[in-house]
Design a protein around this motif. Sequence first.
Motif, PDB file in Angstrom:
ATOM      1  N   HIS A 187       0.942  -1.124  -0.040  1.00 47.83           N
ATOM      2  CA  HIS A 187      -0.120   0.007   0.050  1.00 47.83           C
ATOM      3  C   HIS A 187       0.810   1.319   0.267  1.00 47.83           C
ATOM      4  N   GLY A 188       0.121   2.441  -0.266  1.00 43.91           N
ATOM      5  CA  GLY A 188       1.075   3.806  -0.418  1.00 43.91           C
ATOM      6  C   GLY A 188       2.046   3.783  -1.367  1.00 43.91           C
ATOM      7  N   ALA A 189       2.103   3.020  -2.482  1.00 45.15           N
ATOM      8  CA  ALA A 189       3.099   3.149  -3.395  1.00 45.15           C
ATOM      9  C   ALA A 189       3.184   4.529  -4.423  1.00 45.15           C
ATOM     10  N   SER A 190       2.458   5.190  -4.149  1.00 43.15           N
ATOM     11  CA  SER A 190       2.694   6.335  -5.100  1.00 43.15           C
ATOM     12  C   SER A 190       3.695   7.191  -4.614  1.00 43.15           C
ATOM     13  N   GLY A 191       4.511   7.625  -5.401  1.00 47.83           N
ATOM     14  CA  GLY A 191       5.608   8.363  -5.033  1.00 47.83           C
ATOM     15  C   GLY A 191       6.834   7.892  -4.660  1.00 47.83           C
ATOM     16  N   VAL A 192       6.664   6.414  -4.262  1.00 45.41           N
ATOM     17  CA  VAL A 192       7.920   5.569  -4.191  1.00 45.41           C
ATOM     18  C   VAL A 192       8.900   5.535  -5.406  1.00 45.41           C
ATOM     19  N   PRO A 193      10.177   5.717  -5.198  1.00 47.76           N
ATOM     20  CA  PRO A 193      10.996   5.585  -6.573  1.00 47.76           C
ATOM     21  C   PRO A 193      10.764   4.242  -7.233  1.00 47.76           C
ATOM     22  N   GLU A 194      11.118   4.476  -8.542  1.00 54.78           N
ATOM     23  CA  GLU A 194      10.848   3.322  -9.580  1.00 54.78           C
ATOM     24  C   GLU A 194      11.720   2.082  -8.831  1.00 54.78           C
ATOM     25  N   ALA A 195      12.900   2.177  -8.817  1.00 48.90           N
ATOM     26  CA  ALA A 195      13.985   1.450  -8.439  1.00 48.90           C
ATOM     27  C   ALA A 195      13.618   0.784  -7.179  1.00 48.90           C
ATOM     28  N   ASP A 196      13.150   1.279  -6.335  1.00 45.91           N
ATOM     29  CA  ASP A 196      12.549   0.638  -5.062  1.00 45.91           C
ATOM     30  C   ASP A 196      11.152  -0.242  -5.215  1.00 45.91           C
ATOM     31  N   ILE A 197      10.465   0.297  -6.141  1.00 45.01           N
ATOM     32  CA  ILE A 197       9.133  -0.592  -6.638  1.00 45.01           C
ATOM     33  C   ILE A 197       9.659  -1.737  -7.328  1.00 45.01           C
ATOM     34  N   ARG A 198      10.609  -1.774  -8.186  1.00 51.61           N
ATOM     35  CA  ARG A 198      11.021  -2.934  -9.013  1.00 51.61           C
ATOM     36  C   ARG A 198      11.709  -3.865  -8.187  1.00 51.61           C
ATOM     37  N   LYS A 199      12.416  -3.421  -7.221  1.00 47.80           N
ATOM     38  CA  LYS A 199      13.030  -4.192  -6.117  1.00 47.80           C
ATOM     39  C   LYS A 199      12.079  -5.008  -5.220  1.00 47.80           C
ATOM     40  N   ALA A 200      10.899  -4.386  -4.826  1.00 51.27           N
ATOM     41  CA  ALA A 200      10.054  -5.012  -4.164  1.00 51.27           C
ATOM     42  C   ALA A 200       9.298  -6.003  -4.794  1.00 51.27           C
ATOM     43  N   VAL A 201       9.022  -5.644  -6.176  1.00 53.48           N
ATOM     44  CA  VAL A 201       8.393  -6.711  -7.031  1.00 53.48           C
ATOM     45  C   VAL A 201       9.310  -7.870  -7.060  1.00 53.48           C
ATOM     46  N   SER A 202      10.682  -7.590  -7.120  1.00 53.90           N
ATOM     47  CA  SER A 202      11.574  -8.847  -7.507  1.00 53.90           C
ATOM     48  C   SER A 202      11.680  -9.562  -6.145  1.00 53.90           C
ATOM     49  N   LEU A 203      11.427  -9.041  -4.838  1.00 56.97           N
ATOM     50  CA  LEU A 203      11.258  -9.588  -3.598  1.00 56.97           C
ATOM     51  C   LEU A 203       9.692 -10.473  -3.257  1.00 56.97           C
ATOM     52  N   GLY A 204       8.918 -10.166  -3.896  1.00 56.40           N
ATOM     53  CA  GLY A 204       7.644 -10.911  -3.940  1.00 56.40           C
ATOM     54  C   GLY A 204       6.407 -10.211  -3.598  1.00 56.40           C
ATOM     55  N   VAL A 205       6.334  -8.893  -4.013  1.00 54.48           N
ATOM     56  CA  VAL A 205       4.993  -8.150  -3.933  1.00 54.48           C
ATOM     57  C   VAL A 205       4.386  -8.331  -5.251  1.00 54.48           C
ATOM     58  N   ASN A 206       3.134  -8.707  -4.994  1.00 57.71           N
ATOM     59  CA  ASN A 206       2.354  -8.967  -6.397  1.00 57.71           C
ATOM     60  C   ASN A 206       1.236  -8.081  -6.451  1.00 57.71           C
ATOM     61  N   LYS A 207       0.736  -7.243  -5.512  1.00 56.05           N
ATOM     62  CA  LYS A 207      -0.355  -6.400  -5.730  1.00 56.05           C
ATOM     63  C   LYS A 207       0.011  -4.920  -5.109  1.00 56.05           C
ATOM     64  N   ILE A 208       0.131  -3.997  -6.108  1.00 57.58           N
ATOM     65  CA  ILE A 208       0.703  -2.520  -5.739  1.00 57.58           C
ATOM     66  C   ILE A 208      -0.685  -1.671  -5.715  1.00 57.58           C
ATOM     67  N   ASN A 209      -0.795  -0.697  -4.551  1.00 56.71           N
ATOM     68  CA  ASN A 209      -2.036   0.005  -4.652  1.00 56.71           C
ATOM     69  C   ASN A 209      -1.541   1.459  -5.274  1.00 56.71           C
ATOM     70  N   ILE A 210      -2.318   2.144  -6.201  1.00 61.13           N
ATOM     71  CA  ILE A 210      -1.917   3.471  -6.563  1.00 61.13           C
ATOM     72  C   ILE A 210      -3.094   4.176  -6.780  1.00 61.13           C
ATOM     73  N   ASP A 211      -2.991   5.344  -6.009  1.00 59.16           N
ATOM     74  CA  ASP A 211      -3.988   6.304  -5.854  1.00 59.16           C
ATOM     75  C   ASP A 211      -3.803   7.702  -6.053  1.00 59.16           C
ATOM     76  N   THR A 212      -2.879   8.157  -5.144  1.00 61.51           N
ATOM     77  CA  THR A 212      -2.394   9.844  -5.183  1.00 61.51           C
ATOM     78  C   THR A 212      -1.969  10.126  -6.542  1.00 61.51           C
ATOM     79  N   ASP A 213      -0.972   9.265  -7.109  1.00 63.24           N
ATOM     80  CA  ASP A 213      -0.348   9.680  -8.510  1.00 63.24           C
ATOM     81  C   ASP A 213      -1.694   9.929  -9.478  1.00 63.24           C
ATOM     82  N   ILE A 214      -2.570   9.150  -9.308  1.00 67.58           N
ATOM     83  CA  ILE A 214      -3.676   9.311 -10.157  1.00 67.58           C
ATOM     84  C   ILE A 214      -4.271  10.451 -10.279  1.00 67.58           C
ATOM     85  N   ARG A 215      -4.821  10.774  -8.839  1.00 71.05           N
ATOM     86  CA  ARG A 215      -5.293  12.136  -8.533  1.00 71.05           C
ATOM     87  C   ARG A 215      -4.383  13.425  -8.891  1.00 71.05           C
ATOM     88  N   GLN A 216      -3.129  13.237  -8.516  1.00 67.81           N
ATOM     89  CA  GLN A 216      -2.397  14.366  -8.940  1.00 67.81           C
ATOM     90  C   GLN A 216      -2.274  14.569 -10.501  1.00 67.81           C
TER      91      GLN A 216
END
Length: 283
Positions: free
Chosen positions: A207-236
Amino acid sequence: MLVTGIELLKKANEEGYAVGAFNTNNLEITQAIVEAAEEMKSPAIIQVSEGGLKYAGIETISAIVRTLATKASVPIALHLDHGTDFNNVMKCLRNGWTSVMMDASKLPLEKNIEVTKNVVTIAHGMGVSVEAEIGKIGGTEDNVTVDEREAAMTDPDEAYKFAKETGVDYLAISIGTAHGPYKGEPKLDFDRLKKIKEMLKMPIVLHGASGVPEADIRKAVSLGVNKINIDTDIRQAFAARLRELLKEDEEVYDPRKILGPCKEAMKEVVKSKMRMFGSEGRA
């Protein structure tokens, strides 16, 4: 096509990518998500918060999402985001949601397990997937508020106990993200994420992935995150494009000429997230 959440996330878990879960409140946001998913040939989760239910009306937003999802050429799930009210969860189950979140994370562990297990029993009986949360995500999203300084990281042993005893389908954990705009750069606890994934071997939610650097997101996915919530980026993206349009033409009044370009701006954000999460071409 409208599918359950676990149908999307089981495949993501097995193949090592994440499915974006994008919040909607109206027709244009929903259109942006569905069109992006079709153009990217990506699965998608369209989710509605309790605030979104209140804003749009549960029957109205259900009809919008289910109509567009059913006609879509890619698999889409309709998810309740942060269902803190048991009655709201039940209303969503009765109104065609294919995935629900029972968020009892503010409660003590044993009570969280009790409440979540009850929802799992009911939802699974209706063929609906369930997400839950253990640990607290900092920041504010609708009626869920957690001070960043008080946000508790998820304990791996508690996460294992929780998943085993509730039978939940996917689990949201706290590793340092926050809801809403970040005041600084988030510091994610990747070691904690890795340990939890190795112990649970189930779809993990960020949760709370809007604004997290892309490198961190990709690393989180590589470590097993399979659902990522995005809301703020869309609103902005919506707000920024709206300001541009009204500045460019102060006489514009046709909603289609205003909301159309705003929809395109939101769609580009959704598409960029799908690329980042590795879900492009996975439909």
